[in-house]
Motif scaffolding. Sequence first.
Motif, PDB file in Angstrom:
ATOM      1  N   MET A   1       0.921  -1.162  -0.025  1.00  0.00           N
ATOM      2  CA  MET A   1      -0.172   0.175  -0.030  1.00  0.00           C
ATOM      3  C   MET A   1       0.663   1.259  -0.033  1.00  0.00           C
ATOM      4  SD  MET A   1      -2.765   1.316   2.748  1.00  0.00           S
ATOM      5  CE  MET A   1      -4.069  -0.324   2.240  1.00  0.00           C
ATOM      6  N   ARG A   2       0.558   2.276  -0.793  1.00  0.00           N
ATOM      7  CA  ARG A   2       1.111   3.553  -0.883  1.00  0.00           C
ATOM      8  C   ARG A   2       0.983   4.219   0.288  1.00  0.00           C
ATOM      9  NH1 ARG A   2       3.614   6.725  -5.097  1.00  0.00           N
ATOM     10  NH2 ARG A   2       3.195   9.165  -4.636  1.00  0.00           N
ATOM     11  N   ARG A   3       1.917   4.503   1.018  1.00  0.00           N
ATOM     12  CA  ARG A   3       1.645   5.413   2.237  1.00  0.00           C
ATOM     13  C   ARG A   3       1.439   7.009   1.889  1.00  0.00           C
ATOM     14  NH1 ARG A   3       5.280   4.222   7.183  1.00  0.00           N
ATOM     15  NH2 ARG A   3       7.112   4.654   5.553  1.00  0.00           N
ATOM     16  N   LYS A   4       0.945   7.646   2.758  1.00  0.00           N
ATOM     17  CA  LYS A   4       0.718   9.102   2.493  1.00  0.00           C
ATOM     18  C   LYS A   4       0.748   9.827   3.651  1.00  0.00           C
ATOM     19  CE  LYS A   4      -4.234   8.926   2.754  1.00  0.00           C
ATOM     20  NZ  LYS A   4      -5.572   9.172   2.237  1.00  0.00           N
ATOM     21  N   PHE A   5       0.859  11.144   3.719  1.00  0.00           N
ATOM     22  CA  PHE A   5       0.717  12.045   4.871  1.00  0.00           C
ATOM     23  C   PHE A   5      -0.907  12.125   5.346  1.00  0.00           C
ATOM     24  CE2 PHE A   5       4.655  13.246   3.165  1.00  0.00           C
ATOM     25  CZ  PHE A   5       5.447  13.240   4.382  1.00  0.00           C
ATOM     26  N   ASN A   6      -1.032  11.829   6.628  1.00  0.00           N
ATOM     27  CA  ASN A   6      -2.365  12.009   6.862  1.00  0.00           C
ATOM     28  C   ASN A   6      -2.936  13.019   7.946  1.00  0.00           C
ATOM     29  OD1 ASN A   6      -5.178  10.846   7.379  1.00  0.00           O
ATOM     30  ND2 ASN A   6      -4.523  10.217   9.263  1.00  0.00           N
ATOM     31  N   ASP A   7      -3.703  14.030   7.650  1.00  0.00           N
ATOM     32  CA  ASP A   7      -4.207  15.046   8.310  1.00  0.00           C
ATOM     33  C   ASP A   7      -5.582  15.020   8.855  1.00  0.00           C
ATOM     34  OD1 ASP A   7      -5.568  15.531   5.937  1.00  0.00           O
ATOM     35  OD2 ASP A   7      -5.013  17.465   5.865  1.00  0.00           O
ATOM     36  N   THR A   8      -6.166  13.949   8.821  1.00  0.00           N
ATOM     37  CA  THR A   8      -7.626  13.457   9.283  1.00  0.00           C
ATOM     38  C   THR A   8      -7.578  12.225  10.227  1.00  0.00           C
ATOM     39  OG1 THR A   8      -8.153  12.436   7.465  1.00  0.00           O
ATOM     40  CG2 THR A   8      -8.674  14.866   7.715  1.00  0.00           C
ATOM     41  N   GLY A   9      -8.271  12.306  11.412  1.00  0.00           N
ATOM     42  CA  GLY A   9      -8.433  11.047  12.083  1.00  0.00           C
ATOM     43  C   GLY A   9      -7.179  10.190  12.618  1.00  0.00           C
ATOM     44  N   PRO A  13       0.561   3.184  11.145  1.00  0.00           N
ATOM     45  CA  PRO A  13       2.032   3.126  10.207  1.00  0.00           C
ATOM     46  C   PRO A  13       1.873   2.538   8.986  1.00  0.00           C
ATOM     47  CG  PRO A  13       1.962   2.696  12.641  1.00  0.00           C
ATOM     48  CD  PRO A  13       0.435   2.692  12.598  1.00  0.00           C
ATOM     49  N   GLU A  14       1.011   1.504   8.762  1.00  0.00           N
ATOM     50  CA  GLU A  14       0.869   0.686   7.598  1.00  0.00           C
ATOM     51  C   GLU A  14       0.533   1.533   6.312  1.00  0.00           C
ATOM     52  OE1 GLU A  14       1.563  -1.799  10.769  1.00  0.00           O
ATOM     53  OE2 GLU A  14      -0.419  -0.409  10.345  1.00  0.00           O
TER      54      GLU A  14
END
Length: 302
Positions: A1-9, A13-14
Amino acid sequence: MRRKFNDTGLCIPEKHFMADTSAKMAQILKLVEEGAYFTINRPRQYGKTTSIHSLFLALNKRDDYLAIQISFEGIGDAVFENEAVFCQSFVDDLAYRLENTHPEYADFLHKVTDTSVSFKKLSRAITQFVKNCREKIVVLIDEIDKASNNQLFLSFLGMLRDKYLDADRGLDHTFQSVILAGVHDIKSLKLKISPGSTGKYNSPWNIAIDFKVEMSFTPREIEPMLSEYAQERGVAMDAAEIAGQIYYYTSGYPYLVSKLCKFVDEDILPEKGLQQWERADTDAAFKMITYGGYSTTLFDSM
């Protein structure tokens, strides 16, 4: 899975690039080992839920602890209107969380659910449950702001306080640690119990220690996240320099750190067509938040 930067919720780590909070987690684990009760109270989107979840995972990797994570978000208002319903709901929530991992514990709790119709009986059920468990039990309760101005919730905290004090005297058995997460500090919240009453400081959560773990990210904690991102995406950058620049703009506020990184990754670098994160890109991301029409209600309130 392509990880991303998360700004919600919740950050996982995966799925998401995350700052290295291992030092913070070690401090929190030490508090749990000492049997501390406390509240993680920080502004919204400050990483409280992610920290609670990380603590839950860390404790459940150990053989001597069992962490149970519940939330007051989304449980409805009726639970807080009747003592019997509240007590039964609390036991039922504990059981539900254990059905897949500890079915024998869940079965025990299901048997006492219908008998937990008062805080006195709930207290006895907790005593029997804790005595029946091999592990030290840690209860993590998220989104407590929903209940913090409610008399039933105060009575619940008072019951936990009495058990905590009795356990210290060798007169009872109770949870090893109880951790609440919310915006407000329950110890100092000015409570207005009924519509006609005046506010007063009357929290039974005075057994809780002051939570002094710094929840904002330092440049040293941001840098590993950027290094992982650079390696996975093939992006050239001076991770230490960029981490310091991000901290300068955000003071380590987790939401803003993620938001800046997200803008660079998803908007600025693709537009440039270059696989290189430069200082000017961080500057541009900051301007997008402050002047570019991308501000949010949370950012405006800050």
